[in-house]
Design a protein around this motif. Structure first.
Motif, short mmCIF file in Angstrom:
data_model
loop_
_atom_site.label_atom_id
_atom_site.label_comp_id
_atom_site.label_asym_id
_atom_site.label_seq_id
_atom_site.Cartn_x
_atom_site.Cartn_y
_atom_site.Cartn_z
N LEU A 215 0.82 -1.21 0.00
CA LEU A 215 0.00 0.00 0.00
C LEU A 215 0.86 1.27 0.00
O LEU A 215 0.44 2.31 -0.51
CB LEU A 215 -0.92 -0.01 1.23
N LEU A 216 2.06 1.18 0.55
CA LEU A 216 2.85 2.38 0.81
C LEU A 216 3.37 3.07 -0.44
O LEU A 216 3.22 4.28 -0.61
CB LEU A 216 4.02 2.03 1.74
N ASP A 217 3.99 2.32 -1.34
CA ASP A 217 4.63 2.95 -2.50
C ASP A 217 3.65 3.71 -3.39
O ASP A 217 3.95 4.84 -3.80
CB ASP A 217 5.39 1.90 -3.32
N GLY A 238 -9.26 -9.56 4.80
CA GLY A 238 -9.30 -9.70 6.25
C GLY A 238 -8.18 -9.04 7.01
O GLY A 238 -7.98 -9.32 8.21
N VAL A 239 -7.42 -8.15 6.35
CA VAL A 239 -6.36 -7.42 7.06
C VAL A 239 -6.99 -6.48 8.08
O VAL A 239 -7.99 -5.81 7.79
CB VAL A 239 -5.49 -6.63 6.06
N LEU A 244 -2.91 -1.65 9.63
CA LEU A 244 -2.61 -0.62 8.63
C LEU A 244 -2.33 0.71 9.31
O LEU A 244 -1.48 1.48 8.85
CB LEU A 244 -3.76 -0.49 7.64
N CYS A 245 -3.06 1.01 10.38
CA CYS A 245 -2.81 2.25 11.13
C CYS A 245 -1.37 2.27 11.64
O CYS A 245 -0.67 3.29 11.56
CB CYS A 245 -3.78 2.37 12.30
N TRP A 322 -11.97 6.29 7.35
CA TRP A 322 -10.86 7.22 7.56
C TRP A 322 -9.63 6.80 6.75
O TRP A 322 -8.93 7.65 6.18
CB TRP A 322 -10.51 7.29 9.04
N LEU A 323 -9.35 5.50 6.71
CA LEU A 323 -8.20 5.03 5.95
C LEU A 323 -8.37 5.31 4.46
O LEU A 323 -7.42 5.68 3.76
CB LEU A 323 -7.99 3.52 6.18
N TYR A 324 -9.58 5.15 3.95
CA TYR A 324 -9.85 5.44 2.55
C TYR A 324 -9.65 6.94 2.27
O TYR A 324 -9.03 7.33 1.27
CB TYR A 324 -11.28 5.03 2.19
N SER A 325 -10.14 7.79 3.16
CA SER A 325 -9.96 9.23 3.02
C SER A 325 -8.48 9.60 3.08
O SER A 325 -8.01 10.48 2.37
CB SER A 325 -10.72 9.98 4.12
#
Length: 340
Positions: A215-217, A238-239, A244-245, A322-325
């Protein structure tokens, strides 16, 4: 010596080294590299094989006994050892001792997980690197995946039209094990060549897979559409949002520290080195900092804090919103409106 799996056949033409360490997080490439070394060993008379897992219950003395035992059936033997995610002090010492047992009739095949920079500086890693080649196993990134697929198809005497190859890369990104099985299946169907998009869509079931680090790059590159796609797939797989936070907090913390260092007049490369940013990731970080000013980074950090609070309150849907935003917020330097 550092090798990549595709370099093994050429390397083996000059003979076998006494020890190989294969590490990384791509199961198909790791297994195929191990199989390549096993075949080369069998061709050279290594007919006996012992396998051990270096977990807490491992009897290291059993490994040393096996390495020194003479067999009635084979004069040459392979010892395979799977390392855990973390090796304790005792395991590190015994592993270094084991590398000293190498002799022409013993082949050590050590496998391990993906290692961070700190782990690659440990005494046990240095001992393995001194004893023989290290084989780094990583999945091909999105840019190189179509080329990998093309080579895989060629192995089975298959070809694909450009749009079919593009679809295959999209449908199986991050899941080499699944696409390898599908390509093998396609080779048995006798379909007309080159394979068309319609033929693939009719005969292949998509199955992409991502790990959280992927997800990072895209976010650092500002490829928000791809980042959101990975985020949604991670949720389907299922992560945990909390994981991810944690991952994003570390990345944002590094970006904030770098941007603050630059505002203080510090050189980027000096600041990156002080924060232990891998040299291979420094260009990516530097480019992201040009797009993400300090105020934007503070806004992203506020979004992440809101996601973390939602995780703590067991509000999973709110955390994912929030993660999507947050992912969308990486697009450009525009100020953020802090709402999910």
């Amino acid at each position: 010596m550092r090798l990549y799996p595709e370099q093994l056949p050429q390397h083996l033409q000059a003979g076998l080294a006494p020890c190989y360490f294969i590490y990384g997080d791509e199961p198909l490439l790791k297994q195929e590299a191990l199989d390549t070394l096993r075949r080369a060993a069998r061709e050279r008379g290594f007919d006996e094989r012992h396998r051990f897992d270096a977990d807490e219950g491992l009897d290291w003395d059993a490994i040393f006994d096996a390495s020194q035992a003479l067999s009635l059936f084979s004069a040459r033997q392979i010892i395979e050892l799977q390392l855990p995610d973390k090796l304790d002090k005792s395991g590190s010492e015994r592993l270094r001792e084991l590398t000293g047992q190498c002799h022409p009739d013993l082949l050590l095949l050590i496998t391990g997980p993906r290692l961070n920079q700190a782990q690659q500086k440990t005494a046990w890693f240095k001992a393995l690197a001194a004893a023989g080649p290290t084989v780094t196993v990583f999945p091909p990134d999105a840019r190189h995946f179509p080329r990998w697929l093309e080579q895989r198809l060629h192995r089975y005497r298959l070809r694909a039209e450009p749009d079919a190859l593009h679809w295959l890369a999209y449908a199986f990104e991050g899941n080499l094990l699944a696409v390898a099985g599908e390509i093998e299946k396609l080779s048995l169907l006798g379909l007309p060549q080159p394979l068309t998009l319609a033929a693939l869509q009719q005969n292949v079931q998509p199955h992409h897979h991502f790990n959280p680090f992927q997800l990072l790059d895209p976010l650092l590159q500002g490829k928000v559409k791809r980042g959101c796609r990975i985020l949604l797939q991670l949720r389907q797989e299922g992560v945990e949002a909390g994981m991810l936070c944690h991952l994003l907090a570390k990345e944002l913390g590094t970006l904030l520290a770098l941007q603050q260092a630059l505002h203080g007049g510090q050189n980027f490369h000096q600041a990156a080195a002080a924060l232990h940013v891998w040299s291979s990731r420094q260009p990516l970080m530097q480019a992201a900092l040009g797009r993400l000013p300090l105020a934007k980074l503070h806004g992203l950090h506020a979004m992440l804090a809101a996601a973390d609070r939602a995780v703590a309150a067991f509000d999973d849907d709110e955390a994912w919103r929030w993660l999507y935003s947050l992912c969308i917020g990486f697009l450009n330097e525009q100020p953020l409106i802090i709402t999910p």
